[in-house]
Design a protein around this motif. Structure first.
Motif, PDB file in Angstrom:
ATOM      1  N   TYR A 145       0.817  -1.203   0.000  1.00  0.00           N
ATOM      2  CA  TYR A 145       0.000   0.000   0.000  1.00  0.00           C
ATOM      3  C   TYR A 145       0.854   1.258   0.000  1.00  0.00           C
ATOM      4  O   TYR A 145       0.604   2.200  -0.737  1.00  0.00           O
ATOM      5  CB  TYR A 145      -0.928   0.024   1.229  1.00  0.00           C
ATOM      6  N   SER A 148       2.279   1.968  -3.351  1.00  0.00           N
ATOM      7  CA  SER A 148       1.244   2.473  -4.265  1.00  0.00           C
ATOM      8  C   SER A 148       0.848   3.911  -3.903  1.00  0.00           C
ATOM      9  O   SER A 148       0.706   4.773  -4.764  1.00  0.00           O
ATOM     10  CB  SER A 148       0.026   1.547  -4.197  1.00  0.00           C
ATOM     11  N   LEU A 152       1.104   7.378  -6.141  1.00  0.00           N
ATOM     12  CA  LEU A 152      -0.084   8.195  -6.402  1.00  0.00           C
ATOM     13  C   LEU A 152       0.064   9.598  -5.810  1.00  0.00           C
ATOM     14  O   LEU A 152      -0.329  10.587  -6.422  1.00  0.00           O
ATOM     15  CB  LEU A 152      -1.334   7.522  -5.801  1.00  0.00           C
ATOM     16  N   LYS A 207      -5.796   1.613   2.622  1.00  0.00           N
ATOM     17  CA  LYS A 207      -6.606   1.241   1.450  1.00  0.00           C
ATOM     18  C   LYS A 207      -7.514   2.405   1.055  1.00  0.00           C
ATOM     19  O   LYS A 207      -7.663   2.731  -0.120  1.00  0.00           O
ATOM     20  CB  LYS A 207      -7.441   0.008   1.787  1.00  0.00           C
ATOM     21  N   GLN A 210      -5.466   5.059  -0.593  1.00  0.00           N
ATOM     22  CA  GLN A 210      -5.122   4.660  -1.964  1.00  0.00           C
ATOM     23  C   GLN A 210      -6.319   4.886  -2.896  1.00  0.00           C
ATOM     24  O   GLN A 210      -6.179   5.447  -3.987  1.00  0.00           O
ATOM     25  CB  GLN A 210      -4.725   3.180  -1.969  1.00  0.00           C
ATOM     26  N   GLN A 211      -7.481   4.454  -2.429  1.00  0.00           N
ATOM     27  CA  GLN A 211      -8.698   4.600  -3.236  1.00  0.00           C
ATOM     28  C   GLN A 211      -9.002   6.080  -3.498  1.00  0.00           C
ATOM     29  O   GLN A 211      -9.363   6.473  -4.609  1.00  0.00           O
ATOM     30  CB  GLN A 211      -9.871   3.949  -2.487  1.00  0.00           C
ATOM     31  N   THR A 212      -8.816   6.880  -2.455  1.00  0.00           N
ATOM     32  CA  THR A 212      -9.085   8.318  -2.584  1.00  0.00           C
ATOM     33  C   THR A 212      -8.153   8.947  -3.613  1.00  0.00           C
ATOM     34  O   THR A 212      -8.581   9.753  -4.455  1.00  0.00           O
ATOM     35  CB  THR A 212      -8.905   9.019  -1.221  1.00  0.00           C
ATOM     36  N   LEU A 213      -6.888   8.574  -3.538  1.00  0.00           N
ATOM     37  CA  LEU A 213      -5.924   9.123  -4.494  1.00  0.00           C
ATOM     38  C   LEU A 213      -6.263   8.694  -5.927  1.00  0.00           C
ATOM     39  O   LEU A 213      -6.150   9.478  -6.875  1.00  0.00           O
ATOM     40  CB  LEU A 213      -4.506   8.678  -4.124  1.00  0.00           C
ATOM     41  N   GLN A 214      -6.693   7.427  -6.071  1.00  0.00           N
ATOM     42  CA  GLN A 214      -7.069   6.946  -7.410  1.00  0.00           C
ATOM     43  C   GLN A 214      -8.272   7.724  -7.929  1.00  0.00           C
ATOM     44  O   GLN A 214      -8.314   8.120  -9.098  1.00  0.00           O
ATOM     45  CB  GLN A 214      -7.384   5.446  -7.356  1.00  0.00           C
ATOM     46  N   ASN A 215      -9.256   7.939  -7.056  1.00  0.00           N
ATOM     47  CA  ASN A 215     -10.438   8.726  -7.472  1.00  0.00           C
ATOM     48  C   ASN A 215     -10.053  10.136  -7.858  1.00  0.00           C
ATOM     49  O   ASN A 215     -10.573  10.703  -8.814  1.00  0.00           O
ATOM     50  CB  ASN A 215     -11.465   8.771  -6.343  1.00  0.00           C
ATOM     51  N   MET A 217      -7.185  11.155  -9.047  1.00  0.00           N
ATOM     52  CA  MET A 217      -6.528  11.171 -10.344  1.00  0.00           C
ATOM     53  C   MET A 217      -7.541  11.050 -11.475  1.00  0.00           C
ATOM     54  O   MET A 217      -7.409  11.707 -12.509  1.00  0.00           O
ATOM     55  CB  MET A 217      -5.479  10.041 -10.444  1.00  0.00           C
ATOM     56  N   LYS A 218      -8.572  10.215 -11.238  1.00  0.00           N
ATOM     57  CA  LYS A 218      -9.626  10.091 -12.266  1.00  0.00           C
ATOM     58  C   LYS A 218     -10.333  11.435 -12.439  1.00  0.00           C
ATOM     59  O   LYS A 218     -10.637  11.861 -13.550  1.00  0.00           O
ATOM     60  CB  LYS A 218     -10.656   9.035 -11.818  1.00  0.00           C
TER      61      LYS A 218
END
Lengths: 222, 188
Positions: A145, A148, A152, A207, A210-215, A217-218
């Protein structure tokens, strides 16, 4: 119904429409009441001309824009509420950690009599709080994590630094909350490295981050 | 026809409660003009009026989920607007930007050669009324709301709405009469 001059105020108050009609009949033969009624009605006639209309073609697009921004904020508020629930759980988690430490202390000291080394007692205990293999697994997951998240974060940092839009500011706020929770959990784990519960909580927050960072970036790409 | 209208209203309310933007657009199309007019008369400026309308829609959007089914969306929206205007007026007083636009200034901002003297005098006199009486007058006499609707917007019993309107009209009538606005020839 008959009305007289003294009924004027009551008739104008509008409580009794039939009284107003009677006063109008009375006004036909009373110049004072006729004048009062004429002025009263003139106010109503002039009032209608106060209605204003002007063209404002930019107003609805402006309102629509604000509502759309608010709608996006709403979308971001749900995860923020989840993040807040983490922080709400922290006191309970701290109590659980204290309880775990106290239980461990009890187990260690109850039969030791202060003569046997504590480390050897840990090694011979049948039910340690966390076995070495579990610690390895957890730490391995943590490393994944962290790696990753670092990647991010590097990508997201420049966007967040100059964030002015409400959506990006919302993400930044959420990441701040998560970072603060991570710091507190790490401090608790420092005091009790073998507490599986705390480590799982930390993983869950990693987790989430990580999910927040991915969102994020989207969001930036779209 | 009636049931079709009711279904349309129900759909609008449901869309409103769910924060659907088309539902808000429909509300704006239906009530935007009257909202602007009320706000302009309360605030004395079309720019401030547009800000108040925008603020009202934003507040309505934020509170839409808590809107009770069965109540009229429109009156609720107008109530929010009126309160937004009151907030603006209070903020002006707090900022001590000077007095509120004087009745003459209000009149002058819209005066034109075609303006009827009585209308201008009324506009001036209206600015001197207490807030709630002025609002009751604007709702019932200028915008044509019934006392039932006005009472919901003002959040007062219907009888209070009647009393507010009566007081407002009587005060305006006396003021205009004293200034000779009804019969200019007699006043000179």
């Amino acid at each position: 119904m008959k009305a007289e001059c003294r009924d004027l105020e009551r008739a104008l108050s509008g409580d009794d429409p039939s009284l107003l009609a009677a006063l109008e009949a009375h006004a036909l033969s009373c110049s004072s009441c006729a004048r009062e009624l004429a002025d009263w009605n003139a106010v109503s006639s002039a009032a209608r001309s106060l209605h204003q209309e002007w063209s404002s073609p930019a107003l609805w697009p402006r309102i629509h824009q604000r509502l759309a921004e608010e709608s996006q904020l709403d979308a971001g508020r749900a995860p923020r509420a989840r993040a807040s629930s983490w922080t709400r759980l922290l006191p309970a988690m701290a109590i659980a950690a204290l309880f775990a430490i106290a239980t461990a202390g009890l187990l260690v000291f109850r039969n030791a009599g202060g003569r046997e080394p504590l480390v050897s007692h840990w090694q011979t205990t049948k039910d340690p709080l966390l076995e070495a293999r579990a610690v390895d697994e957890v730490e391995s997951a943590e490393r994944t994590y962290l790696s990753s998240i670092e990647n991010l974060s590097r990508l997201a940092q420049p966007r967040l630094a100059g964030a002015t839009s409400p959506v990006l500011m919302n993400y930044r706020e959420k990441l701040d909350v998560l970072d603060s929770a991570i710091t507190e959990l790490k401090a608790s784990i420092e005091q009790n490295r073998y507490n599986t519960h705390l480590r799982r909580e930390l993983l869950a927050i990693y987790k989430e981050k990580q999910q927040t960072l991915q969102n994020l970036m989207k969001e930036v790409k779209s | 026809m009636g049931s079709r209208n009711r279904t349309g209203e129900e759909n609008l309310v449901e869309g409103f409660r769910q924060g659907s933007l088309p539902a808000f657009e429909r509300l704006y199309a239906l009530h935007g003009d009257r909202m602007k007019s009320i706000a302009a008369n309360l605030l004395g400026s079309t720019a401030d009026a547009e800000d108040a309308v925008q603020e009202a829609f934003l507040k309505a959007y934020r509170g839409a989920a808590g809107f009770r089914s069965g109540a009229a969306v429109a009156t609720w929206l107008f109530r929010i607007l009126v309160n937004a205007c009151y907030d603006q007026l209070r903020a002006r007083r707090r900022r001590a930007e000077g007095p509120l636009p004087s009745p003459d200034e209000l009149g002058a901002s819209r005066a034109s050669e075609n303006d009827h003297p009585l209308r201008l005098a009324l506009e001036s006199a209206l600015a001197g009324l207490p807030e709630r009486e002025r609002t009751a007058f604007l709702l019932c006499e200028v915008e044509g709301f019934s006392h039932r609707e006005a009472s919901e917007i003002l959040d007062v019993p219907e009888a209070t709405s009647r009393t507010l309107l009566y007081r407002a009209k009587r005060q305006l009538q006396r003021g205009l009469s004293a200034s000779g606005a009804f019969r200019p020839a007699e006043a000179t």
